[in-house]
Motif scaffolding. Structure first.
Motif, PDB file in Angstrom:
ATOM      1  N   SER A 175      31.845  72.681  13.865  1.00 22.35           N
ATOM      2  CA  SER A 175      30.384  72.630  13.982  1.00 22.35           C
ATOM      3  C   SER A 175      29.821  71.225  14.171  1.00 22.35           C
ATOM      4  O   SER A 175      28.753  71.059  14.753  1.00 22.35           O
ATOM      5  CB  SER A 175      29.743  73.255  12.734  1.00 22.35           C
ATOM      6  OG  SER A 175      30.201  72.594  11.570  1.00 22.35           O
ATOM      7  N   LEU A 176      30.507  70.208  13.690  1.00 31.25           N
ATOM      8  CA  LEU A 176      29.977  68.841  13.723  1.00 31.25           C
ATOM      9  C   LEU A 176      31.043  67.867  14.209  1.00 31.25           C
ATOM     10  O   LEU A 176      32.236  68.036  13.926  1.00 31.25           O
ATOM     11  CB  LEU A 176      29.540  68.403  12.317  1.00 31.25           C
ATOM     12  CG  LEU A 176      28.384  69.164  11.673  1.00 31.25           C
ATOM     13  CD1 LEU A 176      28.263  68.771  10.204  1.00 31.25           C
ATOM     14  CD2 LEU A 176      27.074  68.894  12.385  1.00 31.25           C
ATOM     15  N   ILE A 177      30.578  66.864  14.951  1.00 29.91           N
ATOM     16  CA  ILE A 177      31.479  65.753  15.312  1.00 29.91           C
ATOM     17  C   ILE A 177      30.766  64.449  15.026  1.00 29.91           C
ATOM     18  O   ILE A 177      29.520  64.411  14.976  1.00 29.91           O
ATOM     19  CB  ILE A 177      31.898  65.807  16.795  1.00 29.91           C
ATOM     20  CG1 ILE A 177      30.672  65.783  17.714  1.00 29.91           C
ATOM     21  CG2 ILE A 177      32.755  67.024  17.082  1.00 29.91           C
ATOM     22  CD1 ILE A 177      31.026  65.653  19.181  1.00 29.91           C
ATOM     23  N   GLY A 178      31.528  63.383  14.848  1.00 26.92           N
ATOM     24  CA  GLY A 178      30.890  62.089  14.594  1.00 26.92           C
ATOM     25  C   GLY A 178      31.891  61.025  14.242  1.00 26.92           C
ATOM     26  O   GLY A 178      33.073  61.116  14.589  1.00 26.92           O
ATOM     27  N   GLN A 179      31.388  60.004  13.557  1.00 26.17           N
ATOM     28  CA  GLN A 179      32.203  58.849  13.185  1.00 26.17           C
ATOM     29  C   GLN A 179      31.952  58.483  11.739  1.00 26.17           C
ATOM     30  O   GLN A 179      30.838  58.631  11.233  1.00 26.17           O
ATOM     31  CB  GLN A 179      31.783  57.627  14.028  1.00 26.17           C
ATOM     32  CG  GLN A 179      31.996  57.721  15.515  1.00 26.17           C
ATOM     33  CD  GLN A 179      33.452  57.659  15.905  1.00 26.17           C
ATOM     34  OE1 GLN A 179      33.940  58.549  16.594  1.00 26.17           O
ATOM     35  NE2 GLN A 179      34.140  56.636  15.460  1.00 26.17           N
ATOM     36  N   LEU A 180      32.988  57.982  11.108  1.00 29.74           N
ATOM     37  CA  LEU A 180      32.820  57.325   9.817  1.00 29.74           C
ATOM     38  C   LEU A 180      33.384  55.919   9.973  1.00 29.74           C
ATOM     39  O   LEU A 180      34.495  55.759  10.482  1.00 29.74           O
ATOM     40  CB  LEU A 180      33.555  58.079   8.711  1.00 29.74           C
ATOM     41  CG  LEU A 180      33.358  57.526   7.303  1.00 29.74           C
ATOM     42  CD1 LEU A 180      31.921  57.726   6.833  1.00 29.74           C
ATOM     43  CD2 LEU A 180      34.322  58.178   6.322  1.00 29.74           C
ATOM     44  N   SER A 181      32.602  54.931   9.594  1.00 24.10           N
ATOM     45  CA  SER A 181      33.023  53.549   9.791  1.00 24.10           C
ATOM     46  C   SER A 181      32.765  52.739   8.528  1.00 24.10           C
ATOM     47  O   SER A 181      31.846  53.036   7.769  1.00 24.10           O
ATOM     48  CB  SER A 181      32.221  52.915  10.943  1.00 24.10           C
ATOM     49  OG  SER A 181      32.308  53.697  12.110  1.00 24.10           O
ATOM     50  N   ILE A 182      33.571  51.707   8.355  1.00 22.76           N
ATOM     51  CA  ILE A 182      33.349  50.766   7.270  1.00 22.76           C
ATOM     52  C   ILE A 182      33.364  49.361   7.849  1.00 22.76           C
ATOM     53  O   ILE A 182      34.153  49.073   8.757  1.00 22.76           O
ATOM     54  CB  ILE A 182      34.396  50.913   6.140  1.00 22.76           C
ATOM     55  CG1 ILE A 182      34.044  50.043   4.927  1.00 22.76           C
ATOM     56  CG2 ILE A 182      35.793  50.564   6.634  1.00 22.76           C
ATOM     57  CD1 ILE A 182      34.864  50.361   3.679  1.00 22.76           C
ATOM     58  N   ALA A 183      32.462  48.522   7.379  1.00 19.94           N
ATOM     59  CA  ALA A 183      32.369  47.149   7.874  1.00 19.94           C
ATOM     60  C   ALA A 183      32.447  46.190   6.693  1.00 19.94           C
ATOM     61  O   ALA A 183      31.685  46.323   5.724  1.00 19.94           O
ATOM     62  CB  ALA A 183      31.045  46.954   8.624  1.00 19.94           C
ATOM     63  N   LEU A 184      33.363  45.235   6.793  1.00 14.72           N
ATOM     64  CA  LEU A 184      33.569  44.282   5.707  1.00 14.72           C
ATOM     65  C   LEU A 184      33.320  42.861   6.195  1.00 14.72           C
ATOM     66  O   LEU A 184      33.877  42.452   7.213  1.00 14.72           O
ATOM     67  CB  LEU A 184      35.016  44.359   5.185  1.00 14.72           C
ATOM     68  CG  LEU A 184      35.572  45.712   4.759  1.00 14.72           C
ATOM     69  CD1 LEU A 184      37.047  45.568   4.385  1.00 14.72           C
ATOM     70  CD2 LEU A 184      34.786  46.263   3.584  1.00 14.72           C
ATOM     71  N   PRO A 185      32.499  42.085   5.471  1.00 16.89           N
ATOM     72  CA  PRO A 185      32.459  40.655   5.758  1.00 16.89           C
ATOM     73  C   PRO A 185      33.740  40.011   5.242  1.00 16.89           C
ATOM     74  O   PRO A 185      34.413  40.575   4.367  1.00 16.89           O
ATOM     75  CB  PRO A 185      31.239  40.165   4.973  1.00 16.89           C
ATOM     76  CG  PRO A 185      30.969  41.201   3.950  1.00 16.89           C
ATOM     77  CD  PRO A 185      31.594  42.473   4.389  1.00 16.89           C
ATOM     78  N   LYS A 186      34.075  38.866   5.782  1.00 20.43           N
ATOM     79  CA  LYS A 186      35.360  38.242   5.445  1.00 20.43           C
ATOM     80  C   LYS A 186      35.580  38.069   3.934  1.00 20.43           C
ATOM     81  O   LYS A 186      36.661  38.411   3.435  1.00 20.43           O
ATOM     82  CB  LYS A 186      35.480  36.886   6.158  1.00 20.43           C
ATOM     83  CG  LYS A 186      36.789  36.177   5.884  1.00 20.43           C
ATOM     84  CD  LYS A 186      36.867  34.864   6.652  1.00 20.43           C
ATOM     85  CE  LYS A 186      38.049  34.030   6.152  1.00 20.43           C
ATOM     86  NZ  LYS A 186      38.133  32.729   6.858  1.00 20.43           N
ATOM     87  N   PRO A 187      34.596  37.552   3.165  1.00 16.39           N
ATOM     88  CA  PRO A 187      34.857  37.375   1.735  1.00 16.39           C
ATOM     89  C   PRO A 187      35.211  38.694   1.032  1.00 16.39           C
ATOM     90  O   PRO A 187      36.098  38.725   0.176  1.00 16.39           O
ATOM     91  CB  PRO A 187      33.543  36.797   1.194  1.00 16.39           C
ATOM     92  CG  PRO A 187      32.888  36.183   2.368  1.00 16.39           C
ATOM     93  CD  PRO A 187      33.264  37.042   3.526  1.00 16.39           C
TER      94      PRO A 187
END
Lengths: 131, 170
Positions: free
Chosen positions: B60-72
């Motif tokens: 029924s659903l499609i999409g994305q899961l993302s994680i973003a990390l700064p360097k520290p």
């Protein structure tokens, strides 16, 4: 529990995860740890290792040969039929756990995990072997 | 079972973020804001050095899961994971970001699918660079930005979902 000098083979395509598992096993007291990045490479290590590998801890999702496929290959080979084989994976749907159990997994560890959980699961796997 | 409720998805994602940090990283993490507008994400953190993303795919659903990390944050997370000093984000060690996303998604997937969804397992991809940004694609559907804080540093998670295309008869 497995003796401290048990030769352990850990498999994961992510090098960071191999380091995490190695660090955790060392915290528990193990020192002889071999690594492989997928099931095919793990199979090569299994065959070549001297002294022999006495415990396998494998991720499920790996390229070339998954942890489950390696488990099936191991269980089909008379040399490794009773080799303790633990799956350590983020996947834990009931159908997957069932498939792993039917394929002869010794125990199943779900990520995220702590050192205490790893220790407990290895103790359970060892009891199965000893029984 | 009736139609599953899409509102459970962000709830389980949030739970999984907190649990993953607590159990795997021995860290206290919390979602400090949840917004559909990337412009409202705190101005302190809009540039990241390591991103991991995976495709969420169900009937029924499609999409994305993302994680973003700064360097520290990435450095602190990786040092906590492997117990060694880390200086840089590299192509060799950046899989740590993907592994965190993998654990967050997989443990939430288990709970989400128990409510009636059928999200498939997914493998993350990781990008490293400087001043990377998570942006919502201009598609129908929605995107949620989880602005997160932890004792290992700030980070951002983005969930975007839309209706899966209906397969046409041959």
């Amino acid at each position: 529990m497995f003796p401290a000098n048990t030769r352990i083979l850990i498999l994961d395509d992510m090098s960071t995860m191999r380091k995490v598992v190695t660090k955790t096993l060392k915290e528990i007291g193990f020192a002889d740890i071999q690594e492989a990045a997928d099931g095919n490479l793990g199979w090569d290590v299994l065959q070549a290792s001297n002294p022999p590998v006495q415990l396998v801890i494998s991720d499920w999702n790996m390229p070339n040969c998954s942890g489950l496929d390696l488990l099936k290959r191991v269980r089909a080979d008379a040399r490794y039929k009773k080799l303790p084989f633990v799956l350590l994976t983020a996947e834990a749907e009931a159908s997957q756990v069932k498939e792993a159990l039917l394929s002869g997994v010794s125990n199943y560890i779900v990520k995220p995990f702590t050192a205490d959980v790893i220790k407990m699961k290895l103790e359970q796997a060892h009891k199965k072997v000893a029984a | 079972m009736g139609k599953p409720d899409i509102k459970v998805i962000p709830k389980y994602i949030e739970k999984s973020i907190v649990d993953t940090f607590q159990i795997q990283l021995k860290s206290q993490a919390k979602v400090v804001s949840l917004t559909m507008d990337p412009g409202l994400v705190s101005t302190k953190r809009k540039a990241y050095d390591c991103l991991s993303t995976l495709t969420m795919h169900s009937t029924s659903l499609i999409g994305q899961l993302s994680i973003a990390l700064p360097k520290p944050t990435f450095i602190n997370i990786l040092e906590r994971m492997i117990g060694e000093r880390v200086e840089e984000v590299t192509s060799e060690n950046s899989d740590a970001c993907g592994e965190i996303l993998n654990i967050v998604f997989s443990s939430s997937r288990r709970n989400i699918n128990e409510t009636g969804f059928d999200f498939h397992l997914a493998i993350p991809s990781t990008i490293i660079g400087q001043n990377l940004t998570l942006a919502k694609a201009n598609l129908s559907g929605y995107a949620l930005f989880f602005e997160c804080q932890s004792d290992l540093g700030d980070f951002l998670v983005m969930l975007s979902l839309r209706q899966a295309p209906v397969a046409s008869a041959a």
